[in-house]
Design a protein around this motif. Sequence first.
Motif, PDB file in Angstrom:
ATOM      1  N   PHE A 220       0.798  -1.223   0.000  1.00 15.01           N
ATOM      2  CA  PHE A 220       0.000   0.000   0.000  1.00 15.01           C
ATOM      3  C   PHE A 220       0.833   1.277   0.000  1.00 15.01           C
ATOM      4  O   PHE A 220       0.385   2.307  -0.518  1.00 15.01           O
ATOM      5  N   ALA A 221       2.021   1.232   0.583  1.00 15.39           N
ATOM      6  CA  ALA A 221       2.816   2.455   0.740  1.00 15.39           C
ATOM      7  C   ALA A 221       4.099   2.456  -0.075  1.00 15.39           C
ATOM      8  O   ALA A 221       4.723   3.506  -0.236  1.00 15.39           O
ATOM      9  N   GLY A 222       4.509   1.302  -0.565  1.00 15.51           N
ATOM     10  CA  GLY A 222       5.751   1.235  -1.328  1.00 15.51           C
ATOM     11  C   GLY A 222       6.997   1.246  -0.481  1.00 15.51           C
ATOM     12  O   GLY A 222       8.112   1.193  -0.989  1.00 15.51           O
ATOM     13  N   ARG A 223       6.829   1.352   0.839  1.00 20.10           N
ATOM     14  CA  ARG A 223       7.964   1.337   1.756  1.00 20.10           C
ATOM     15  C   ARG A 223       7.583   0.577   3.023  1.00 20.10           C
ATOM     16  O   ARG A 223       6.398   0.403   3.321  1.00 20.10           O
ATOM     17  N   THR A 224       8.591   0.135   3.770  1.00 22.33           N
ATOM     18  CA  THR A 224       8.330  -0.563   5.023  1.00 22.33           C
ATOM     19  C   THR A 224       8.041   0.457   6.105  1.00 22.33           C
ATOM     20  O   THR A 224       8.881   1.304   6.417  1.00 22.33           O
ATOM     21  N   LEU A 225       6.859   0.381   6.695  1.00 29.84           N
ATOM     22  CA  LEU A 225       6.460   1.296   7.765  1.00 29.84           C
ATOM     23  C   LEU A 225       6.900   0.778   9.124  1.00 29.84           C
ATOM     24  O   LEU A 225       6.899   1.509  10.112  1.00 29.84           O
ATOM     25  N   PHE A 226       7.226  -0.511   9.166  1.00 31.59           N
ATOM     26  CA  PHE A 226       7.814  -1.153  10.338  1.00 31.59           C
ATOM     27  C   PHE A 226       9.040  -1.923   9.871  1.00 31.59           C
ATOM     28  O   PHE A 226       9.165  -2.264   8.698  1.00 31.59           O
ATOM     29  N   LYS A 317      12.700   5.646  -0.052  1.00 34.80           N
ATOM     30  CA  LYS A 317      13.237   5.094   1.196  1.00 34.80           C
ATOM     31  C   LYS A 317      12.427   3.858   1.600  1.00 34.80           C
ATOM     32  O   LYS A 317      11.688   3.867   2.579  1.00 34.80           O
ATOM     33  N   PRO A 318      12.582   2.760   0.870  1.00 36.29           N
ATOM     34  CA  PRO A 318      11.794   1.570   1.212  1.00 36.29           C
ATOM     35  C   PRO A 318      12.232   0.900   2.506  1.00 36.29           C
ATOM     36  O   PRO A 318      11.442   0.210   3.146  1.00 36.29           O
ATOM     37  N   PHE A 319      13.484   1.116   2.917  1.00 34.14           N
ATOM     38  CA  PHE A 319      14.000   0.471   4.130  1.00 34.14           C
ATOM     39  C   PHE A 319      14.748   1.493   4.982  1.00 34.14           C
ATOM     40  O   PHE A 319      15.655   2.169   4.491  1.00 34.14           O
ATOM     41  N   ALA A 320      14.376   1.585   6.259  1.00 32.06           N
ATOM     42  CA  ALA A 320      15.083   2.484   7.171  1.00 32.06           C
ATOM     43  C   ALA A 320      16.473   1.921   7.473  1.00 32.06           C
ATOM     44  O   ALA A 320      16.667   0.711   7.535  1.00 32.06           O
ATOM     45  N   GLY A 321      17.429   2.806   7.642  1.00 28.27           N
ATOM     46  CA  GLY A 321      18.757   2.368   8.065  1.00 28.27           C
ATOM     47  C   GLY A 321      19.721   2.038   6.959  1.00 28.27           C
ATOM     48  O   GLY A 321      20.911   1.820   7.219  1.00 28.27           O
TER      49      GLY A 321
END
Length: 703
Positions: A220-226, A317-321
């Motif tokens: 739904f968002a194209g990125r990891t929200l968690f 920014k699909p993945f934080a870090g």
Amino acid sequence: MSEVLNVEEIFGSKVFTLGKMRERLPKSVYKEVKKIIDHGGELSLATADVVAKAMKDWAIENGATHYTHWFQPLTGITAEKHDAFVTHPDEYGKMIMEFSGKELIKGEPDASSFPSGGLRATFEARGYTAWDITSPAFLKEDATGVILCIPTAFCSYKGEALDKKTPLLRSMEAVSTQALRIVRLFGNTEATKVVASVGPEQEYFLVDRDKYLKREDLIFAGRTLFGAPAPKGQELEDHYFGTIRERIGSFMKDLNIELWKLGVTAKTQHNEVAPAQHELAPIYETANIAVDHNQLVMETMKKVAGRHGMTCLLHEKPFAGVNGSGKHNNWSLGTDNGVNLLDPGDTPNENIQFLLVLACILKAVDTHADLLRQSASDVGNDHRLGANEAPPAIISVFLGEQLEDVVKQLVETGDATHSIQGGKLLTGVSTLPDLDKDATDRNRTSPFAFTGNKFEFRMVGSADSIASPNTTLNAIVAEAFCEAADILEKADNFDIAVHDLIKKYLTEHQRIIFNGNGYSEEWVEEAARRGLPNIKSMVEASETLTTEKSIKLFEKFGIFTKAELESREEVLYETYSKTINIEALTMVDMAKKQYIPAVMEYTKTLADTVLAVKSAGADATVQTTVLKSISEKLAEAQAAETALEDKLAEAAGIEDPKKLAFFYKDVVHTAMDDLRAPVDALEMMVDKKVWPVPTYGDLIFEV
């Protein structure tokens, strides 16, 4: 052994190129089309009918059954409505396949269902698509069949631009007209136009499709929200330019073939910095064709990835870090008789035309740094800019040691008597050649960097259309050229006047030049002292479109009207709010239906374990401590989820688009972060077997 691929044979095979036009059109018709492509004008309906028939015959020979006016609305992606070539059968029941010049030139899609920022009401449905004759028609082939795609502009019944392409084409004409005035001053009478050329480098991620489908946030968002970080990220720098894995290589091979057929000059491919991240770069093309082709690149990446059991993630920014993805927009200007206006030559200090062009560009970027920043703004890019992986949100220009030294000489003394030369790079190995060294290094932290014969605008986001940044670049430079030409065309002594103007522009706008580390806190402080704007988010950048300065710029060259600018500002606010709302709702859904139930089930198992250990007479301190820690984080997650729902309910009551966008940025986004933190902490504490979604390690290392 695999079949030998003949790139020369397949390149452009799905494109109605000038070569195909020359073969299929009468000589007089071809000359008329070529003249309009090169110099502008309008096809007569009779000529358009001839072109349409030739285009239709070629398309049908290649299996096409439908055609579409392919356009780029303010959604930032492409749109298409397919019409079959079929007409009413003749009296014998035989189907006639027809395509007229009128159908080629103009279409009428619904204009009220696309974002318009108030330019179109729901009841005002009529819109028009108009053939961009300078961008060749092409064939798209997939499960839908073979579709003839005709690149078009899209405007309303009243003539307002409702798309990305129309302003871009207007800006290209503006910068060409004003740049011609500059080259004429230096005696170039042969050039008839100046062309803005663009080469966008496209970064992207690939993940396994089965794992992707288990992540509601990616869908739904194209990125990891968690998502908690994997034990290994990009810190070893072993992925960048590393050996391309076979599964990825197979995708890249098929991607190249599809793009080459579409006439896209896919040139370079490699692994990028982050795990599962890659890049494709094309050769430079005319700006509007580069925009069209970049849209095709993104569409084709998604299609080909699906065929290989993968999903292509274009979010910034699909993945934080780990590093996010950008789209380095390489931009240059050249005359149609082969002169690159951004080529300094061997001795740039003596190249007066180049120095004037450079001074004008520095003036343009300094004067309109806010607009340039806005042109690279989108929701995903807020996560990337300034994150020590991409240029900061502060606009500055990197010139390198050679040009910075020339500028310094001109500012301080009025004359540049020398320029730093590159010399030789001594390898120290007898079997290796000594290399010619460039006169300056590169700077990957600069948002707008001179790289030898072009400028690289590095801020653009990977999922964004490159139409807006290039429209803005063309516009601001056209203004600077216009103001310079107004002065120099009236000068009694051109040599003295151009010398004085270069010195004036460089002196007044040298604050925009910065060759240092754009990631450092020292630069943020220094930029503030220089008075450079630091616009940190898309929402803050949106209002720069409708300042008095911006309206004056765009209206002067007929690129945007005030109403068109106001509409785009409103669309940006709405897009931001809708995007964050979708992300927040997705987080609520995942928390309530996946994470919290899974952790609750796990705590039950832990509680049973504690009771079992105690009943056996053993020490249950460890089990009890773990249960307590997880229960505390679970309670924190539950409270944060409830708080996020409350903020979303509050947002629903805000009607003003700008206030709503800022509420989502300042309030809802903070509540989203508050929910993510305990859930990510729980991921590090809970047994992987019961965690409900694939982790970062699963997603970026198992593809």
